[in-house]
Design a protein around this motif. Structure first.
Motif, PDB file in Angstrom:
ATOM      1  N   UNK A 227     -11.421  -3.712  -0.651  1.00 17.34           N
ATOM      2  CA  UNK A 227     -11.396  -2.514   0.197  1.00 17.34           C
ATOM      3  C   UNK A 227     -10.893  -2.778   1.623  1.00 17.34           C
ATOM      4  N   UNK A 228     -10.935  -4.025   2.057  1.00 20.48           N
ATOM      5  CA  UNK A 228     -10.517  -4.369   3.416  1.00 20.48           C
ATOM      6  C   UNK A 228      -9.124  -5.001   3.480  1.00 20.48           C
ATOM      7  N   UNK A 229      -8.533  -5.267   2.319  1.00 22.09           N
ATOM      8  CA  UNK A 229      -7.297  -6.042   2.280  1.00 22.09           C
ATOM      9  C   UNK A 229      -6.221  -5.465   3.192  1.00 22.09           C
ATOM     10  N   UNK A 230      -5.951  -4.182   3.063  1.00 25.15           N
ATOM     11  CA  UNK A 230      -4.841  -3.587   3.811  1.00 25.15           C
ATOM     12  C   UNK A 230      -5.138  -3.512   5.302  1.00 25.15           C
ATOM     13  N   UNK A 231      -6.424  -3.408   5.665  1.00 21.06           N
ATOM     14  CA  UNK A 231      -6.775  -3.434   7.081  1.00 21.06           C
ATOM     15  C   UNK A 231      -6.419  -4.783   7.702  1.00 21.06           C
ATOM     16  N   UNK A 232      -6.602  -5.852   6.955  1.00 19.82           N
ATOM     17  CA  UNK A 232      -6.261  -7.165   7.495  1.00 19.82           C
ATOM     18  C   UNK A 232      -4.756  -7.365   7.577  1.00 19.82           C
ATOM     19  N   UNK A 233      -4.007  -6.717   6.698  1.00 19.22           N
ATOM     20  CA  UNK A 233      -2.553  -6.714   6.855  1.00 19.22           C
ATOM     21  C   UNK A 233      -2.177  -5.989   8.142  1.00 19.22           C
ATOM     22  N   UNK A 234      -2.815  -4.847   8.394  1.00 17.70           N
ATOM     23  CA  UNK A 234      -2.551  -4.105   9.628  1.00 17.70           C
ATOM     24  C   UNK A 234      -2.883  -4.941  10.852  1.00 17.70           C
ATOM     25  N   UNK A 235      -3.987  -5.677  10.798  1.00 19.45           N
ATOM     26  CA  UNK A 235      -4.373  -6.515  11.933  1.00 19.45           C
ATOM     27  C   UNK A 235      -3.296  -7.545  12.243  1.00 19.45           C
ATOM     28  N   UNK A 236      -2.696  -8.083  11.181  1.00 17.75           N
ATOM     29  CA  UNK A 236      -1.667  -9.085  11.395  1.00 17.75           C
ATOM     30  C   UNK A 236      -0.383  -8.506  11.935  1.00 17.75           C
ATOM     31  N   UNK A 237       0.011  -7.342  11.408  1.00 16.50           N
ATOM     32  CA  UNK A 237       1.305  -6.769  11.762  1.00 16.50           C
ATOM     33  C   UNK A 237       1.249  -5.889  13.008  1.00 16.50           C
ATOM     34  N   UNK A 238       0.145  -5.187  13.203  1.00 15.81           N
ATOM     35  CA  UNK A 238       0.039  -4.241  14.322  1.00 15.81           C
ATOM     36  C   UNK A 238      -1.397  -4.218  14.814  1.00 15.81           C
ATOM     37  N   UNK A 239      -1.830  -5.240  15.525  1.00 14.99           N
ATOM     38  CA  UNK A 239      -3.241  -5.353  15.886  1.00 14.99           C
ATOM     39  C   UNK A 239      -3.753  -4.208  16.745  1.00 14.99           C
TER      40      UNK A 239
END
Length: 226
Positions: free
Chosen positions: A202-214
């Protein structure tokens, strides 16, 4: 001492790996994935150098079969017959090499968008269970990979108990968007992996967002995370 699967999701372009073994830390030694290129496993008396070599052949434009052929031809002839190599390329084409000195019952199963291989198996039914399950069950690629591991165990799994397992996925982020491992468990590493996936997915895509657009990433409410 291993059964494994590489899977491509044609709808998302993601590639994923699922692997389990009686040996410790199998996913750390055997799994190689690359955004938009595909995946490669080097297993059975593993030479971890062969997986990256296969990925480099894909990056150079080889098909899965061409990558296997090139890496096997360049390998030490005194050791290559101990190895088992799996490749799935960007088109979803599979290729496998199983040396004649692979252990126990060994083999492979390949379909479009999926390839499985294993050694020291209870039976070759394990490989069909991996591929058929991964290609037919619904859900995100991680869920399909976990379902495939569970189906492999239900079909007999390894000839003995497994102690490590892993699920990894790449998409287009530039890193493994999922990389979960159980490096050693006395009992049922695949179910331990499943519990980790329940927490992570459930958190996977949020961590992608953190990496690409914090600046646009969600807060998790911990001190200092605002």
């Amino acid at each position: 001492m291993t059964f494994s699967l590489i899977l491509r999701d044609p709808e998302t372009g993601e590639f994923g790996s699922a692997i389990s073994s009686s040996s410790p830390a199998v996913a750390a030694r055997c799994v190689n994935l690359a955004d938009d290129l595909g995946g490669a496993h080097s297993q059975n008396v593993t030479d971890p150098r062969l997986g990256p070599a296969l990925i480099e052949r894909l990056r150079a434009g080889d098909s899965a079969q061409q990558a296997i052929d090139a890496v096997v031809a360049a390998a030490d002839p005194a050791t290559i017959d101990f190895r088992q190599l799996l490749v799935l390329d960007a088109s979803g084409a599979p290729a496998v090499f199983s040396g004649t000195r692979a252990l126990g019952i060994f083999g492979s199963a390949g379909r479009e968008n999926a390839v499985a291989g294993g050694n020291m198996l209870a039976s070759l039914d394990v490989l069909d269970a991996l591929v058929d399950t991964a290609l037919t069950v619904p859900g995100r690629i991680e869920e399909r990979l976990l379902a495939a591991l569970r189906a492999a165990v239900a079909a007999g799994g390894e000839a003995g108990p497994v102690h490590s397992a892993g699920i990894s996925v790449v998409g287009s982020a530039g890193w493994r968007v999922t990389d979960l491992r159980v490096d050693w468990a006395e009992d049922d590493p695949i179910e331990q992996l499943g519990r980790a996936l329940d927490e992570w997915l459930p958190q996977r895509d949020d961590y992608v967002s953190r990496g690409l657009n914090p600046a646009a990433a969600p807060s998790y409410g911990v001190p200092g995370d605002e």
